[in-house]
Structures are given as C-alpha cells and as structure tokens.
Enzyme design. Sequence first.
Site, PDB file in Angstrom:
ATOM      1  N   ASP A 111      52.470 -24.665  95.140  1.00  0.00           N
ATOM      2  CA  ASP A 111      51.820 -25.744  94.385  1.00  0.00           C
ATOM      3  C   ASP A 111      51.268 -25.243  93.056  1.00  0.00           C
ATOM      4  O   ASP A 111      51.182 -24.037  92.810  1.00  0.00           O
ATOM      5  CB  ASP A 111      50.669 -26.334  95.203  1.00  0.00           C
ATOM      6  CG  ASP A 111      51.129 -27.069  96.440  1.00  0.00           C
ATOM      7  OD1 ASP A 111      52.319 -27.398  96.527  1.00  0.00           O
ATOM      8  OD2 ASP A 111      50.281 -27.320  97.323  1.00  0.00           O
TER       9      ASP A 111
ATOM     10  N   ARG B 190      46.239 -25.001 102.373  1.00  0.00           N
ATOM     11  CA  ARG B 190      44.972 -25.336 101.722  1.00  0.00           C
ATOM     12  C   ARG B 190      44.176 -26.359 102.538  1.00  0.00           C
ATOM     13  O   ARG B 190      42.943 -26.308 102.589  1.00  0.00           O
ATOM     14  CB  ARG B 190      45.234 -25.850 100.313  1.00  0.00           C
ATOM     15  CG  ARG B 190      45.733 -24.757  99.367  1.00  0.00           C
ATOM     16  CD  ARG B 190      46.293 -25.332  98.089  1.00  0.00           C
ATOM     17  NE  ARG B 190      45.324 -26.164  97.408  1.00  0.00           N
ATOM     18  CZ  ARG B 190      45.623 -27.016  96.439  1.00  0.00           C
ATOM     19  NH1 ARG B 190      46.900 -27.172  96.060  1.00  0.00           N
ATOM     20  NH2 ARG B 190      44.683 -27.733  95.860  1.00  0.00           N
TER      21      ARG B 190
ATOM     22  N   TYR C 281      51.194 -16.247 104.044  1.00  0.00           N
ATOM     23  CA  TYR C 281      50.230 -16.586 102.995  1.00  0.00           C
ATOM     24  C   TYR C 281      48.868 -15.965 103.305  1.00  0.00           C
ATOM     25  O   TYR C 281      48.514 -15.749 104.472  1.00  0.00           O
ATOM     26  CB  TYR C 281      50.040 -18.101 102.902  1.00  0.00           C
ATOM     27  CG  TYR C 281      51.127 -18.848 102.172  1.00  0.00           C
ATOM     28  CD1 TYR C 281      51.022 -19.113 100.802  1.00  0.00           C
ATOM     29  CD2 TYR C 281      52.257 -19.309 102.839  1.00  0.00           C
ATOM     30  CE1 TYR C 281      52.001 -19.821 100.120  1.00  0.00           C
ATOM     31  CE2 TYR C 281      53.259 -20.008 102.170  1.00  0.00           C
ATOM     32  CZ  TYR C 281      53.122 -20.257 100.813  1.00  0.00           C
ATOM     33  OH  TYR C 281      54.109 -20.947 100.143  1.00  0.00           O
TER      34      TYR C 281
ATOM     35  N   ARG D 207      58.327 -23.692  97.572  1.00  0.00           N
ATOM     36  CA  ARG D 207      57.750 -24.328  96.391  1.00  0.00           C
ATOM     37  C   ARG D 207      56.234 -24.206  96.433  1.00  0.00           C
ATOM     38  O   ARG D 207      55.573 -25.005  97.091  1.00  0.00           O
ATOM     39  CB  ARG D 207      58.160 -25.792  96.332  1.00  0.00           C
ATOM     40  CG  ARG D 207      59.669 -26.015  96.362  1.00  0.00           C
ATOM     41  CD  ARG D 207      59.983 -27.492  96.555  1.00  0.00           C
ATOM     42  NE  ARG D 207      61.418 -27.730  96.654  1.00  0.00           N
ATOM     43  CZ  ARG D 207      61.963 -28.921  96.911  1.00  0.00           C
ATOM     44  NH1 ARG D 207      61.155 -29.976  97.096  1.00  0.00           N
ATOM     45  NH2 ARG D 207      63.265 -29.069  96.979  1.00  0.00           N
TER      46      ARG D 207
END
Length: 255
Positions: free
Chosen positions: A51, A195, A110, A49
């Site tokens: 963001d 993040r 990522y 999922r």
Amino acid sequence: MRYFIELSYKGTNYHGWQRQANGLSVQEVLESALSTMLKQPISILGSGRTDAGVHASQQFAHFDVDNEIKLTSQLLHALNCILPADIAIHTIFPVREEDNARFTAFSRYYQYRIGRQKSPFLADLVYVFRYEVDIERMNEAARLLLRYIDFESFSKVRTSVSHYRCKIEMAEWRVEGPHLVFHIKANRFLYGMVRTLVGTLLDVGQGRMTVDEFEQIILARDRRKAGRSAPANGLFLVEVGYPKEVFMNKSGSIQ
C-alpha cells in the site's frame, strides 16, 4: 527470457507498489529505469502490492525480454544511479519461463514496527504509539490467527479478491530494543490486512477488547467489527519465499 529482480524501497514517497493514475508508484519508477537502460519497453510484475507508504526490505519482481540480457555489475550500478535514493535493486538473475514473481511465491513475511518515543530519524519508518499495552495478551490473541483461514474481517471492503482465505504460519509480537515489532508470515495477505490486524491487536493490548472478542471478530467476517487500520509507515515487507528452483540460475546474477 524472464528475469527476476530483488529490490528494496522506502515507500514514503509512493502511492504503493502498483502503477496507478492518481500518483507515483514504485512499479512506475522501476519500469521507467529498466526501459531506459535496456532500450525497450519493460513491464514488471511484483510478488505483491504494498500500500501507499508501506516499505519493503525485500521485494521481488519479474520482467520478460525477447533477447538475453548481458548482466554486468555496470548495468546494475547504472540502474541504481538513475533510480531515486529510496529504491535500490540488489540483484537481477534469469529464471525459468514458468517462474512468476507473484504466483510462484509461497510466503510473504511482514513486520510492523512501533516506537515508544518520537525520533527525527525514524519518523517515516516507525509508528509512534505511547500507550502502555499488555504484550502477553496481544500474543494470546495473535496465536488465534493460526487456527483460522478466513480473514474477511481484516480486509478492506473494496477489493476484487475471489476469497478471503490465508494460511498464517507465524503471528507474534516481540520487544526488540526500543521497538515493539509484530511479525506475521502467511501464504498471502488481503488488502490492508496486516495494518488492520495491528490496529485491532493494539485494542486488545490496551484492554479495550478481550481476547474472546478478538476471536469473535475473526468469526464475524465483517470489516466493521474490527479495529482501526494502523498507519502505513510502520509496515515492512521483509521476505518473500520461493521454491529453491527459482534461484537455480542466481549464480549468473549481478549484484
């Protein structure tokens, strides 16, 4: 029958991957397009999922149907025609019933991309951060992530996970042309984890925090100890890893 979709999307206009009541999601748009083309209600499950505002150059999802779908290039073309320009389906292929886009995946990779100067062409795709940073010190701190498995300090507080353990196999900052890129790969990630790691590592790079203090944040298991969360626009899901058996029927895919 179960099918996998490989897709990519620019997340700027979406409230994340997962369908929700307070905003448009990538999942909702995909389900609507698939339901229209296949003339039946379609529900999909993604590998993870992302963001709100986060992008994916590679994402996978699966869906189930009662009867076999006739996979043709015309079907794929039609799906991409009714999808908005910021979502693209690359392949659809049949998989085994036990293959699950989320739970069969063994890794997620990522990248977080930072630019030094404002660009009108990359405004939604790069975080502009003009301050000088010590990349060597940031990588010294990043290497510590490979030694630990509990990352509660870097997870958003309101989350329903049963544990905060992640096995990180790569965490490294690299200079790539005009950009500074953080590469991180793990078996799973917590809500907001990448993040928050980026924001905290930038504090290390600016000299606002030592490498030892960064390690103490990991050990504290307390989100209040970590730094701010970096903006969503620089974050990309770039690769999802699956056992090779998942792709055994990919020769029958459309692309």
